[in-house]
Design a protein around this motif. Structure first.
Motif, PDB file in Angstrom:
ATOM      1  N   GLU A  65      15.474  -3.900 -24.137  1.00 51.67           N
ATOM      2  CA  GLU A  65      15.273  -5.294 -25.297  1.00 51.67           C
ATOM      3  C   GLU A  65      16.702  -5.766 -26.124  1.00 51.67           C
ATOM      4  O   GLU A  65      17.333  -7.069 -25.689  1.00 51.67           O
ATOM      5  N   LYS A  66      17.102  -4.770 -26.552  1.00 53.02           N
ATOM      6  CA  LYS A  66      18.876  -5.127 -26.850  1.00 53.02           C
ATOM      7  C   LYS A  66      19.738  -5.097 -26.708  1.00 53.02           C
ATOM      8  O   LYS A  66      20.698  -6.271 -27.077  1.00 53.02           O
ATOM      9  N   TYR A  67      19.574  -4.642 -25.155  1.00 52.27           N
ATOM     10  CA  TYR A  67      20.686  -4.957 -24.513  1.00 52.27           C
ATOM     11  C   TYR A  67      20.131  -6.011 -23.231  1.00 52.27           C
ATOM     12  O   TYR A  67      21.412  -5.502 -22.593  1.00 52.27           O
ATOM     13  N   LYS A  68      19.218  -6.482 -23.409  1.00 51.13           N
ATOM     14  CA  LYS A  68      18.710  -7.557 -22.347  1.00 51.13           C
ATOM     15  C   LYS A  68      18.816  -6.602 -21.764  1.00 51.13           C
ATOM     16  O   LYS A  68      19.261  -7.581 -20.061  1.00 51.13           O
ATOM     17  N   ILE A  69      18.272  -5.846 -21.049  1.00 50.98           N
ATOM     18  CA  ILE A  69      18.335  -5.196 -19.162  1.00 50.98           C
ATOM     19  C   ILE A  69      17.024  -5.659 -18.412  1.00 50.98           C
ATOM     20  O   ILE A  69      15.765  -4.779 -19.331  1.00 50.98           O
ATOM     21  N   ASP A  70      16.735  -6.117 -17.546  1.00 50.66           N
ATOM     22  CA  ASP A  70      15.814  -6.038 -16.807  1.00 50.66           C
ATOM     23  C   ASP A  70      15.530  -5.066 -16.291  1.00 50.66           C
ATOM     24  O   ASP A  70      15.795  -3.929 -15.908  1.00 50.66           O
ATOM     25  N   PRO A  71      13.839  -4.535 -16.907  1.00 52.06           N
ATOM     26  CA  PRO A  71      13.322  -3.399 -16.563  1.00 52.06           C
ATOM     27  C   PRO A  71      13.028  -3.044 -14.729  1.00 52.06           C
ATOM     28  O   PRO A  71      13.371  -1.961 -14.460  1.00 52.06           O
ATOM     29  N   LYS A  72      13.248  -4.402 -13.551  1.00 53.74           N
ATOM     30  CA  LYS A  72      13.464  -3.984 -12.976  1.00 53.74           C
ATOM     31  C   LYS A  72      15.068  -3.648 -12.251  1.00 53.74           C
ATOM     32  O   LYS A  72      15.027  -2.765 -10.669  1.00 53.74           O
ATOM     33  N   GLY A  75      16.721   2.307 -11.924  1.00 47.42           N
ATOM     34  CA  GLY A  75      16.110   2.834 -10.511  1.00 47.42           C
ATOM     35  C   GLY A  75      15.707   4.572 -10.771  1.00 47.42           C
ATOM     36  O   GLY A  75      15.937   4.974  -9.760  1.00 47.42           O
ATOM     37  N   ARG A  76      16.473   5.128 -11.899  1.00 50.18           N
ATOM     38  CA  ARG A  76      16.610   6.595 -12.158  1.00 50.18           C
ATOM     39  C   ARG A  76      15.891   6.775 -13.974  1.00 50.18           C
ATOM     40  O   ARG A  76      16.510   6.041 -14.239  1.00 50.18           O
ATOM     41  N   LEU A  77      15.126   7.511 -14.328  1.00 50.79           N
ATOM     42  CA  LEU A  77      14.305   7.436 -15.340  1.00 50.79           C
ATOM     43  C   LEU A  77      14.281   8.789 -16.097  1.00 50.79           C
ATOM     44  O   LEU A  77      13.220   9.737 -14.967  1.00 50.79           O
ATOM     45  N   GLU A  78      15.236   9.624 -15.777  1.00 54.35           N
ATOM     46  CA  GLU A  78      15.551  11.608 -16.814  1.00 54.35           C
ATOM     47  C   GLU A  78      14.604  11.463 -17.819  1.00 54.35           C
ATOM     48  O   GLU A  78      15.645  10.900 -18.773  1.00 54.35           O
ATOM     49  N   PHE A  99       7.335   0.038 -17.108  1.00 56.60           N
ATOM     50  CA  PHE A  99       8.318  -0.528 -16.348  1.00 56.60           C
ATOM     51  C   PHE A  99       6.877  -0.905 -14.805  1.00 56.60           C
ATOM     52  O   PHE A  99       7.284  -1.288 -14.595  1.00 56.60           O
ATOM     53  N   GLU A 100       5.574  -0.521 -14.678  1.00 55.87           N
ATOM     54  CA  GLU A 100       4.552  -0.758 -14.173  1.00 55.87           C
ATOM     55  C   GLU A 100       4.264  -2.085 -14.327  1.00 55.87           C
ATOM     56  O   GLU A 100       4.255  -2.854 -13.628  1.00 55.87           O
ATOM     57  N   LYS A 101       4.874  -2.806 -15.884  1.00 56.05           N
ATOM     58  CA  LYS A 101       4.720  -4.605 -15.830  1.00 56.05           C
ATOM     59  C   LYS A 101       5.275  -4.958 -15.496  1.00 56.05           C
ATOM     60  O   LYS A 101       4.829  -5.927 -15.467  1.00 56.05           O
ATOM     61  N   TYR A 102       6.389  -4.570 -15.300  1.00 53.20           N
ATOM     62  CA  TYR A 102       6.841  -5.776 -14.730  1.00 53.20           C
ATOM     63  C   TYR A 102       7.158  -5.538 -13.068  1.00 53.20           C
ATOM     64  O   TYR A 102       8.323  -5.992 -12.711  1.00 53.20           O
ATOM     65  N   GLY A 103       6.407  -4.586 -12.996  1.00 53.71           N
ATOM     66  CA  GLY A 103       6.730  -4.294 -11.267  1.00 53.71           C
ATOM     67  C   GLY A 103       7.304  -3.470 -10.415  1.00 53.71           C
ATOM     68  O   GLY A 103       7.674  -3.635  -9.105  1.00 53.71           O
ATOM     69  N   LEU A 141      18.127   5.756 -16.815  1.00 54.82           N
ATOM     70  CA  LEU A 141      17.993   5.818 -17.953  1.00 54.82           C
ATOM     71  C   LEU A 141      17.731   7.009 -18.424  1.00 54.82           C
ATOM     72  O   LEU A 141      17.107   7.819 -17.565  1.00 54.82           O
ATOM     73  N   VAL A 142      18.490   8.054 -19.524  1.00 49.49           N
ATOM     74  CA  VAL A 142      18.145   9.287 -20.000  1.00 49.49           C
ATOM     75  C   VAL A 142      16.940   8.982 -21.391  1.00 49.49           C
ATOM     76  O   VAL A 142      18.365   8.351 -22.001  1.00 49.49           O
TER      77      VAL A 142
END
Ligand code: ACO
Length: 448
Positions: A65-72, A75-78, A99-103, A141-142
Protein backbone atom coordinates in the motif's frame (compact mmCIF):
# COMPACT_ATOMS: atom_id res chain seq x y z
CA UNK A 1 19.86 -7.06 -13.85
CA UNK A 2 22.25 -4.59 -12.21
CA UNK A 3 22.52 -3.37 -8.60
CA UNK A 4 20.10 -5.99 -7.37
CA UNK A 5 19.03 -5.44 -3.80
CA UNK A 6 16.43 -3.98 -1.50
CA UNK A 7 14.11 -1.39 -3.05
CA UNK A 8 11.67 -0.85 -0.19
CA UNK A 9 11.21 -1.96 3.42
CA UNK A 10 8.52 -1.91 6.07
CA UNK A 11 8.54 -3.13 9.65
CA UNK A 12 5.79 -4.13 12.09
CA UNK A 13 6.15 -4.98 15.76
CA UNK A 14 3.39 -5.53 18.32
CA UNK A 15 2.28 -2.42 20.22
CA UNK A 16 2.46 -4.44 23.44
CA UNK A 17 5.75 -4.39 25.34
CA UNK A 18 7.41 -4.63 28.73
CA UNK A 19 10.27 -2.49 30.10
CA UNK A 20 13.37 -4.57 30.87
CA UNK A 21 13.94 -2.63 34.09
CA UNK A 22 10.48 -3.66 35.32
CA UNK A 23 10.97 -7.29 34.27
CA UNK A 24 14.36 -7.34 36.00
CA UNK A 25 12.80 -6.37 39.33
CA UNK A 26 9.92 -8.80 38.88
CA UNK A 27 12.30 -11.69 38.08
CA UNK A 28 14.45 -10.90 41.12
CA UNK A 29 17.49 -10.35 38.91
CA UNK A 30 20.17 -8.00 40.21
CA UNK A 31 19.66 -4.36 39.24
CA UNK A 32 21.09 -3.63 35.80
CA UNK A 33 21.36 -7.26 34.69
CA UNK A 34 18.93 -6.96 31.77
CA UNK A 35 19.53 -3.29 30.97
CA UNK A 36 23.32 -3.10 31.31
CA UNK A 37 24.29 -6.79 31.47
CA UNK A 38 22.29 -7.75 28.37
CA UNK A 39 22.05 -4.17 27.11
CA UNK A 40 18.30 -4.31 26.47
CA UNK A 41 15.73 -1.54 27.09
CA UNK A 42 12.34 -3.00 26.26
CA UNK A 43 10.76 -6.16 24.81
CA UNK A 44 7.78 -6.53 22.48
CA UNK A 45 5.52 -9.57 22.69
CA UNK A 46 2.46 -10.88 20.89
CA UNK A 47 -0.80 -11.08 22.79
CA UNK A 48 -3.35 -13.77 21.93
CA UNK A 49 -4.65 -11.78 18.94
CA UNK A 50 -1.29 -11.65 17.16
CA UNK A 51 1.13 -14.24 15.77
CA UNK A 52 3.75 -14.57 13.03
CA UNK A 53 1.06 -14.94 10.38
CA UNK A 54 -0.96 -11.88 11.41
CA UNK A 55 2.24 -9.80 11.70
CA UNK A 56 3.39 -10.82 8.22
CA UNK A 57 -0.07 -10.16 6.71
CA UNK A 58 0.11 -6.71 8.29
CA UNK A 59 3.60 -5.84 7.08
CA UNK A 60 3.11 -7.15 3.52
CA UNK A 61 -0.20 -5.28 3.08
CA UNK A 62 1.38 -2.15 4.48
CA UNK A 63 4.41 -2.32 2.19
CA UNK A 64 2.32 -2.84 -0.95
CA UNK A 65 0.00 0.00 0.00
CA UNK A 66 2.57 2.56 1.12
CA UNK A 67 4.92 2.11 -1.83
CA UNK A 68 1.93 1.73 -4.23
CA UNK A 69 3.06 -1.68 -5.51
CA UNK A 70 0.57 -3.56 -7.68
CA UNK A 71 0.27 -7.04 -6.10
CA UNK A 72 0.41 -8.49 -9.64
CA UNK A 73 3.98 -7.20 -9.84
CA UNK A 74 5.24 -9.68 -7.23
CA UNK A 75 6.78 -12.76 -8.88
CA UNK A 76 8.48 -14.37 -5.91
CA UNK A 77 7.61 -14.37 -2.22
CA UNK A 78 9.94 -15.92 0.34
CA UNK A 79 9.38 -16.11 4.08
CA UNK A 80 12.04 -16.64 6.72
CA UNK A 81 10.77 -17.79 10.12
CA UNK A 82 11.58 -20.20 12.91
CA UNK A 83 8.19 -19.93 14.59
CA UNK A 84 6.45 -23.18 13.72
CA UNK A 85 2.67 -22.93 13.52
CA UNK A 86 2.27 -25.70 10.96
CA UNK A 87 4.78 -28.42 10.11
CA UNK A 88 3.66 -28.57 6.48
CA UNK A 89 1.78 -25.47 5.40
CA UNK A 90 4.11 -22.54 4.82
CA UNK A 91 3.48 -19.03 6.12
CA UNK A 92 3.90 -17.96 2.51
CA UNK A 93 0.64 -19.72 1.63
CA UNK A 94 -1.24 -17.66 4.24
CA UNK A 95 0.17 -14.52 2.61
CA UNK A 96 -1.18 -15.66 -0.76
CA UNK A 97 -4.61 -14.47 0.46
CA UNK A 98 -3.39 -10.95 -0.29
CA UNK A 99 -2.36 -11.81 -3.84
CA UNK A 100 -5.18 -14.19 -4.82
CA UNK A 101 -7.62 -11.28 -4.44
CA UNK A 102 -5.82 -9.56 -7.30
CA UNK A 103 -5.70 -12.69 -9.45
CA UNK A 104 -1.99 -13.24 -8.91
CA UNK A 105 -1.22 -16.86 -8.00
CA UNK A 106 1.91 -17.03 -10.15
CA UNK A 107 4.35 -16.44 -7.30
CA UNK A 108 7.33 -18.70 -6.63
CA UNK A 109 8.96 -19.38 -3.27
CA UNK A 110 8.15 -20.99 0.10
CA UNK A 111 9.46 -20.67 3.67
CA UNK A 112 13.07 -21.01 4.81
CA UNK A 113 13.85 -22.22 8.30
CA UNK A 114 16.98 -22.38 10.38
CA UNK A 115 16.74 -20.39 13.60
CA UNK A 116 17.44 -16.69 13.04
CA UNK A 117 19.02 -17.31 9.61
CA UNK A 118 15.84 -18.06 7.59
CA UNK A 119 15.35 -14.41 6.62
CA UNK A 120 18.82 -14.21 5.12
CA UNK A 121 18.23 -17.44 3.17
CA UNK A 122 14.96 -15.95 1.87
CA UNK A 123 16.71 -12.70 0.95
CA UNK A 124 19.48 -14.47 -0.96
CA UNK A 125 16.91 -16.65 -2.77
CA UNK A 126 15.02 -13.58 -3.96
CA UNK A 127 18.14 -11.65 -4.96
CA UNK A 128 19.55 -14.69 -6.78
CA UNK A 129 16.24 -15.11 -8.63
CA UNK A 130 16.35 -11.49 -9.85
CA UNK A 131 19.96 -12.05 -10.99
CA UNK A 132 19.10 -15.35 -12.74
CA UNK A 133 17.75 -16.55 -16.10
CA UNK A 134 14.44 -17.48 -14.44
CA UNK A 135 13.68 -13.86 -13.56
CA UNK A 136 10.50 -12.63 -15.28
CA UNK A 137 11.00 -8.93 -14.58
CA UNK A 138 8.75 -8.73 -11.52
CA UNK A 139 9.67 -7.96 -7.91
CA UNK A 140 10.74 -10.39 -5.23
CA UNK A 141 9.32 -9.98 -1.75
CA UNK A 142 11.05 -11.21 1.42
CA UNK A 143 9.30 -11.51 4.77
CA UNK A 144 11.06 -12.15 8.09
CA UNK A 145 8.58 -12.90 10.85
CA UNK A 146 9.09 -14.30 14.34
CA UNK A 147 7.83 -14.30 17.87
CA UNK A 148 10.75 -15.06 20.18
CA UNK A 149 9.57 -16.44 23.50
CA UNK A 150 11.54 -18.33 26.14
CA UNK A 151 10.56 -20.36 29.19
CA UNK A 152 10.99 -18.62 32.53
CA UNK A 153 14.68 -18.29 33.35
CA UNK A 154 17.73 -16.33 32.19
CA UNK A 155 16.79 -16.43 28.51
CA UNK A 156 13.28 -14.97 28.97
CA UNK A 157 14.41 -11.29 28.76
CA UNK A 158 15.95 -12.03 25.36
CA UNK A 159 12.57 -12.45 23.63
CA UNK A 160 10.88 -10.10 21.17
CA UNK A 161 8.57 -10.08 18.14
CA UNK A 162 8.38 -8.41 14.72
CA UNK A 163 7.82 -8.85 11.00
CA UNK A 164 9.77 -7.13 8.24
CA UNK A 165 9.02 -7.04 4.52
CA UNK A 166 11.62 -6.18 1.88
CA UNK A 167 10.96 -5.60 -1.82
CA UNK A 168 13.73 -6.96 -4.06
CA UNK A 169 14.66 -5.83 -7.55
CA UNK A 170 17.30 -4.18 -9.78
CA UNK A 171 18.64 -0.61 -9.48
CA UNK A 172 18.16 -0.74 -5.74
CA UNK A 173 19.27 1.95 -3.28
CA UNK A 174 20.48 -0.94 -1.10
CA UNK A 175 22.46 -3.18 -3.46
CA UNK A 176 24.31 -6.41 -2.79
CA UNK A 177 28.04 -6.58 -3.35
CA UNK A 178 27.51 -10.20 -4.29
CA UNK A 179 31.18 -11.12 -4.46
CA UNK A 180 31.76 -10.00 -0.88
CA UNK A 181 30.19 -12.78 1.10
CA UNK A 182 31.47 -15.38 3.56
CA UNK A 183 29.50 -18.24 5.16
CA UNK A 184 30.15 -20.61 8.02
CA UNK A 185 27.83 -23.58 8.46
CA UNK A 186 28.31 -26.35 11.02
CA UNK A 187 26.53 -28.80 13.31
CA UNK A 188 25.90 -27.57 16.86
CA UNK A 189 23.31 -27.99 19.61
CA UNK A 190 23.43 -24.43 20.91
CA UNK A 191 19.75 -23.52 20.46
CA UNK A 192 17.12 -25.80 18.91
CA UNK A 193 13.44 -26.67 19.10
CA UNK A 194 13.12 -30.46 19.36
CA UNK A 195 9.96 -30.34 21.48
CA UNK A 196 7.24 -29.87 18.89
CA UNK A 197 4.60 -29.42 21.59
CA UNK A 198 6.25 -26.25 22.86
CA UNK A 199 7.09 -22.92 21.29
CA UNK A 200 10.10 -22.59 23.60
CA UNK A 201 13.59 -23.57 22.45
CA UNK A 202 16.11 -25.74 24.25
CA UNK A 203 19.04 -23.39 24.70
CA UNK A 204 22.61 -23.67 25.89
CA UNK A 205 23.13 -19.94 26.37
CA UNK A 206 26.89 -19.98 26.91
CA UNK A 207 27.48 -22.34 23.98
CA UNK A 208 25.28 -20.18 21.73
CA UNK A 209 27.44 -17.14 22.51
CA UNK A 210 30.64 -19.03 21.67
CA UNK A 211 29.15 -20.53 18.50
CA UNK A 212 28.04 -17.07 17.43
CA UNK A 213 31.53 -15.60 17.94
CA UNK A 214 33.26 -18.54 16.23
CA UNK A 215 30.92 -18.19 13.23
CA UNK A 216 31.61 -14.45 13.20
CA UNK A 217 35.40 -14.98 13.08
CA UNK A 218 35.09 -17.55 10.34
CA UNK A 219 32.78 -15.43 8.16
CA UNK A 220 34.96 -12.34 8.66
CA UNK A 221 38.05 -14.27 7.59
CA UNK A 222 36.39 -15.60 4.46
CA UNK A 223 34.95 -12.22 3.51
CA UNK A 224 38.37 -10.62 4.12
CA UNK A 225 40.10 -13.19 1.89
CA UNK A 226 37.60 -12.59 -0.88
CA UNK A 227 38.09 -8.83 -0.55
CA UNK A 228 41.86 -9.24 -0.76
CA UNK A 229 41.59 -11.33 -3.92
CA UNK A 230 39.19 -8.84 -5.48
CA UNK A 231 40.69 -5.52 -4.43
CA UNK A 232 44.31 -6.51 -3.81
CA UNK A 233 44.55 -5.17 -0.27
CA UNK A 234 43.75 -6.41 3.20
CA UNK A 235 40.21 -5.84 4.48
CA UNK A 236 39.82 -4.09 7.81
CA UNK A 237 37.03 -2.42 9.75
CA UNK A 238 37.93 0.89 8.14
CA UNK A 239 36.79 -0.46 4.75
CA UNK A 240 33.12 -0.31 5.76
CA UNK A 241 31.14 2.57 7.20
CA UNK A 242 28.84 0.47 9.38
CA UNK A 243 28.60 -3.05 10.80
CA UNK A 244 25.22 -4.62 11.46
CA UNK A 245 24.89 -7.77 13.56
CA UNK A 246 22.17 -10.27 14.29
CA UNK A 247 21.09 -8.99 17.71
CA UNK A 248 19.82 -11.53 20.27
CA UNK A 249 20.70 -8.86 22.85
CA UNK A 250 22.89 -5.79 22.67
CA UNK A 251 25.79 -7.07 24.81
CA UNK A 252 26.54 -9.76 22.25
CA UNK A 253 26.66 -7.09 19.54
CA UNK A 254 29.22 -5.15 21.61
CA UNK A 255 31.30 -8.30 22.04
CA UNK A 256 31.02 -9.11 18.34
CA UNK A 257 32.34 -5.81 17.11
CA UNK A 258 35.17 -6.01 19.67
CA UNK A 259 35.98 -9.43 18.24
CA UNK A 260 36.34 -7.92 14.75
CA UNK A 261 38.74 -5.32 16.15
CA UNK A 262 40.76 -8.14 17.75
CA UNK A 263 40.75 -9.98 14.41
CA UNK A 264 42.12 -6.88 12.68
CA UNK A 265 44.81 -6.57 15.36
CA UNK A 266 45.88 -10.21 14.94
CA UNK A 267 46.02 -9.84 11.15
CA UNK A 268 47.94 -6.60 11.26
CA UNK A 269 48.97 -5.19 14.67
CA UNK A 270 49.71 -1.80 13.14
CA UNK A 271 46.05 -1.44 12.10
CA UNK A 272 45.30 -0.26 15.64
CA UNK A 273 46.82 2.68 17.54
CA UNK A 274 49.64 2.39 20.11
CA UNK A 275 47.41 2.32 23.19
CA UNK A 276 45.13 -0.33 21.67
CA UNK A 277 48.15 -2.37 20.65
CA UNK A 278 49.46 -2.31 24.20
CA UNK A 279 46.07 -3.43 25.57
CA UNK A 280 45.62 -6.29 23.08
CA UNK A 281 49.23 -7.53 22.89
CA UNK A 282 48.95 -9.79 25.99
CA UNK A 283 46.24 -11.79 24.20
CA UNK A 284 48.05 -12.27 20.90
CA UNK A 285 49.44 -15.62 22.00
CA UNK A 286 46.16 -17.15 23.19
CA UNK A 287 44.95 -20.18 21.28
CA UNK A 288 41.71 -19.62 19.41
CA UNK A 289 39.78 -21.71 21.95
CA UNK A 290 41.31 -19.81 24.85
CA UNK A 291 40.40 -16.54 23.21
CA UNK A 292 36.67 -17.38 23.34
CA UNK A 293 36.92 -18.10 27.07
CA UNK A 294 39.05 -15.15 28.12
CA UNK A 295 36.99 -12.57 30.03
CA UNK A 296 40.02 -10.27 30.14
CA UNK A 297 40.31 -10.27 26.36
CA UNK A 298 36.57 -9.57 26.10
CA UNK A 299 36.92 -6.56 28.40
CA UNK A 300 40.12 -5.23 26.81
CA UNK A 301 38.85 -5.53 23.25
CA UNK A 302 35.49 -3.95 24.11
CA UNK A 303 37.36 -1.05 25.67
CA UNK A 304 39.64 -0.64 22.66
CA UNK A 305 36.69 -0.93 20.25
CA UNK A 306 34.44 1.55 22.07
CA UNK A 307 35.04 4.70 19.94
CA UNK A 308 34.64 2.76 16.72
CA UNK A 309 31.62 0.93 18.14
CA UNK A 310 29.97 4.27 18.82
CA UNK A 311 30.58 5.40 15.26
CA UNK A 312 30.04 2.20 13.27
CA UNK A 313 27.57 0.12 15.28
CA UNK A 314 25.65 2.29 17.76
CA UNK A 315 23.28 3.69 15.07
CA UNK A 316 22.15 0.11 14.31
CA UNK A 317 21.06 -0.75 17.84
CA UNK A 318 17.84 1.23 18.32
CA UNK A 319 15.11 -1.28 17.38
CA UNK A 320 16.84 -4.42 18.70
CA UNK A 321 17.29 -2.71 22.09
CA UNK A 322 13.68 -1.50 22.13
CA UNK A 323 11.92 -4.55 20.68
CA UNK A 324 14.24 -7.41 21.64
CA UNK A 325 15.34 -10.45 19.68
CA UNK A 326 13.08 -10.82 16.66
CA UNK A 327 14.95 -13.93 15.44
CA UNK A 328 14.88 -13.79 11.60
CA UNK A 329 13.93 -10.10 11.70
CA UNK A 330 16.65 -9.06 14.19
CA UNK A 331 19.45 -8.41 11.73
CA UNK A 332 17.15 -6.46 9.42
CA UNK A 333 15.65 -4.50 12.31
CA UNK A 334 19.21 -3.44 13.17
CA UNK A 335 19.77 -2.45 9.54
CA UNK A 336 16.50 -0.51 9.55
CA UNK A 337 17.69 1.32 12.67
CA UNK A 338 20.75 2.43 10.73
CA UNK A 339 18.68 3.75 7.83
CA UNK A 340 16.33 5.45 10.30
CA UNK A 341 19.22 7.18 12.10
CA UNK A 342 21.63 7.93 9.25
CA UNK A 343 19.74 7.89 5.95
CA UNK A 344 20.97 11.28 4.76
CA UNK A 345 24.63 10.29 5.12
CA UNK A 346 24.53 6.79 3.64
CA UNK A 347 25.04 7.66 -0.04
CA UNK A 348 27.90 5.60 -1.48
CA UNK A 349 28.58 3.84 1.80
CA UNK A 350 29.41 0.18 2.37
CA UNK A 351 27.59 -1.65 5.15
CA UNK A 352 28.61 -5.14 6.36
CA UNK A 353 25.93 -7.42 7.81
CA UNK A 354 26.38 -10.58 9.87
CA UNK A 355 23.55 -13.09 9.98
CA UNK A 356 23.59 -15.94 12.51
CA UNK A 357 21.14 -18.79 13.06
CA UNK A 358 21.80 -21.35 15.77
CA UNK A 359 22.32 -24.93 14.82
CA UNK A 360 24.25 -23.37 12.98
CA UNK A 361 24.25 -21.28 9.81
CA UNK A 362 25.83 -17.88 9.28
CA UNK A 363 26.84 -15.43 6.55
CA UNK A 364 28.61 -12.10 6.48
CA UNK A 365 27.76 -10.00 3.42
CA UNK A 366 28.16 -6.53 2.04
CA UNK A 367 25.67 -3.91 0.87
CA UNK A 368 26.37 -0.73 -1.06
CA UNK A 369 23.98 2.14 -0.35
CA UNK A 370 22.76 5.02 -2.53
CA UNK A 371 20.01 7.57 -1.91
CA UNK A 372 18.00 6.25 -4.90
CA UNK A 373 14.84 7.67 -6.45
CA UNK A 374 11.45 7.94 -4.81
CA UNK A 375 9.54 5.81 -3.97
CA UNK A 376 12.63 3.57 -3.77
CA UNK A 377 14.85 6.03 -1.93
CA UNK A 378 16.38 5.85 1.52
CA UNK A 379 14.53 8.97 2.65
CA UNK A 380 11.17 7.57 1.52
CA UNK A 381 11.92 4.24 3.22
CA UNK A 382 12.51 6.14 6.47
CA UNK A 383 9.23 8.02 6.03
CA UNK A 384 7.20 4.89 5.29
CA UNK A 385 8.66 2.88 8.18
CA UNK A 386 7.97 5.64 10.75
CA UNK A 387 10.10 3.86 13.35
CA UNK A 388 9.89 6.68 15.90
CA UNK A 389 6.10 6.88 15.61
CA UNK A 390 5.71 3.12 16.00
CA UNK A 391 8.00 3.02 19.05
CA UNK A 392 6.22 5.96 20.66
CA UNK A 393 2.70 4.60 20.29
CA UNK A 394 3.40 1.37 22.19
CA UNK A 395 1.71 0.29 25.42
CA UNK A 396 3.77 -0.88 28.37
CA UNK A 397 2.48 -3.85 30.31
CA UNK A 398 3.14 -5.04 33.84
CA UNK A 399 5.18 -8.23 34.43
CA UNK A 400 2.05 -9.90 35.79
CA UNK A 401 0.14 -9.34 32.53
CA UNK A 402 3.22 -10.37 30.54
CA UNK A 403 3.56 -13.66 32.46
CA UNK A 404 -0.19 -14.27 32.18
CA UNK A 405 0.00 -13.71 28.42
CA UNK A 406 2.93 -16.15 28.12
CA UNK A 407 0.89 -18.78 30.00
CA UNK A 408 -2.14 -18.28 27.78
CA UNK A 409 0.05 -18.54 24.68
CA UNK A 410 1.53 -21.81 26.01
CA UNK A 411 -2.00 -23.27 26.12
CA UNK A 412 -2.91 -21.85 22.74
CA UNK A 413 0.22 -23.19 21.02
CA UNK A 414 -0.84 -26.13 18.84
CA UNK A 415 -4.41 -25.91 20.16
CA UNK A 416 -7.67 -26.01 18.20
CA UNK A 417 -11.25 -24.87 18.69
CA UNK A 418 -10.89 -21.52 20.33
CA UNK A 419 -11.89 -17.97 19.58
CA UNK A 420 -9.71 -15.05 20.65
CA UNK A 421 -10.93 -12.00 22.56
CA UNK A 422 -10.84 -10.10 19.22
CA UNK A 423 -9.74 -7.15 21.35
CA UNK A 424 -8.12 -4.79 18.86
CA UNK A 425 -8.14 -1.69 21.04
CA UNK A 426 -4.33 -1.49 21.09
CA UNK A 427 -3.80 -2.29 17.41
CA UNK A 428 -3.51 0.48 14.85
CA UNK A 429 -5.85 0.52 11.83
CA UNK A 430 -4.73 -1.88 9.10
CA UNK A 431 -3.35 -4.45 11.55
CA UNK A 432 -4.34 -8.08 11.01
CA UNK A 433 -5.35 -10.16 14.04
CA UNK A 434 -6.28 -13.75 14.85
CA UNK A 435 -9.98 -14.32 15.46
CA UNK A 436 -10.41 -18.07 15.62
CA UNK A 437 -8.84 -21.51 15.27
CA UNK A 438 -11.55 -24.01 14.36
CA UNK A 439 -11.94 -27.75 15.08
CA UNK A 440 -9.79 -28.55 12.01
CA UNK A 441 -6.96 -26.26 13.27
CA UNK A 442 -7.81 -23.79 10.50
CA UNK A 443 -6.77 -20.25 11.43
CA UNK A 444 -8.84 -17.16 10.67
CA UNK A 445 -7.67 -13.58 10.59
CA UNK A 446 -9.37 -10.21 10.25
CA UNK A 447 -8.06 -6.72 9.50
CA UNK A 448 -8.73 -3.79 11.80
N1 ACO B 1 24.58 -5.25 36.30
C1 ACO B 1 25.27 -5.24 35.14
N2 ACO B 1 25.61 -6.37 34.46
C2 ACO B 1 25.24 -7.55 34.98
C3 ACO B 1 24.54 -7.63 36.20
C4 ACO B 1 24.21 -6.41 36.86
N3 ACO B 1 23.51 -6.40 37.99
N4 ACO B 1 24.32 -8.94 36.47
C5 ACO B 1 24.86 -9.65 35.45
N5 ACO B 1 25.42 -8.81 34.55
C6 ACO B 1 26.04 -9.16 33.27
C7 ACO B 1 26.99 -10.32 33.29
O1 ACO B 1 28.27 -9.92 33.74
C8 ACO B 1 26.97 -10.72 31.83
O2 ACO B 1 27.71 -9.80 31.04
P1 ACO B 1 29.16 -10.19 30.46
O3 ACO B 1 28.97 -11.38 29.59
O4 ACO B 1 29.59 -9.00 29.70
O5 ACO B 1 30.00 -10.46 31.65
C9 ACO B 1 25.52 -10.48 31.43
O6 ACO B 1 25.00 -9.60 32.40
C10 ACO B 1 24.66 -11.74 31.35
O7 ACO B 1 24.70 -12.40 32.58
P2 ACO B 1 25.14 -13.95 32.71
O8 ACO B 1 24.97 -14.32 34.13
O9 ACO B 1 26.45 -14.17 32.05
O10 ACO B 1 24.15 -14.75 31.77
P3 ACO B 1 22.71 -15.37 32.05
O11 ACO B 1 22.85 -16.65 32.74
O12 ACO B 1 21.79 -14.37 32.61
O13 ACO B 1 22.23 -15.68 30.54
C11 ACO B 1 22.09 -15.51 28.18
C12 ACO B 1 22.37 -14.77 29.49
C13 ACO B 1 23.02 -16.68 28.04
C14 ACO B 1 22.29 -14.55 27.02
C15 ACO B 1 20.61 -15.97 28.22
O14 ACO B 1 19.80 -14.84 28.27
C16 ACO B 1 20.21 -16.82 27.03
O15 ACO B 1 20.39 -18.03 27.06
N6 ACO B 1 19.59 -16.21 25.97
C17 ACO B 1 19.13 -16.92 24.80
C18 ACO B 1 20.27 -17.40 23.91
C19 ACO B 1 20.81 -16.33 22.99
O16 ACO B 1 20.21 -15.30 22.78
N7 ACO B 1 21.99 -16.61 22.38
C20 ACO B 1 22.58 -15.71 21.41
C21 ACO B 1 22.91 -16.32 20.08
S1 ACO B 1 21.72 -17.46 19.53
C22 ACO B 1 20.23 -16.65 19.23
O17 ACO B 1 20.17 -15.70 18.53
C23 ACO B 1 19.04 -17.16 19.90
Amino acid sequence: AKNVGILAIDIYFPPTCIQQEVLETHDGASKGKYTIGLGQDCMAFCTEVEDVISMSLTVVSSLLEKYKIDPKQIGRLEVGSETVIDKSKSIKTFLMQIFEKYGNTDIEGVDSTNACYGGTAALFNCANWVESNSWDGRYGLVVCTDSAVYAEGPARPTGGAAAIAMLIGPDAPIAFESKLRGSHMAHAYDFYKPNLASEYPVVDGKLSQTCYLMALDSCYNILSHKYEKLVGKQFSISDAEYFVFHSPYNKLVQKSFARLVFNDFLKNPSSVDAIAKEKLQPFATLSVDESYQSRDLEKASQQVAKPQFDAKVQPTTLIPKQVGNMYTASLYAAFISLIHNKHSTLDNKRVILFSYGSGLTSTMFSLQLREGQSPFSLSNIVKVMDVAGKLKSRHEFSPEIFVETMKLMECRYGAKEFVTSKDTSLLSPGTFYLTEVDSMYRRFYAKK
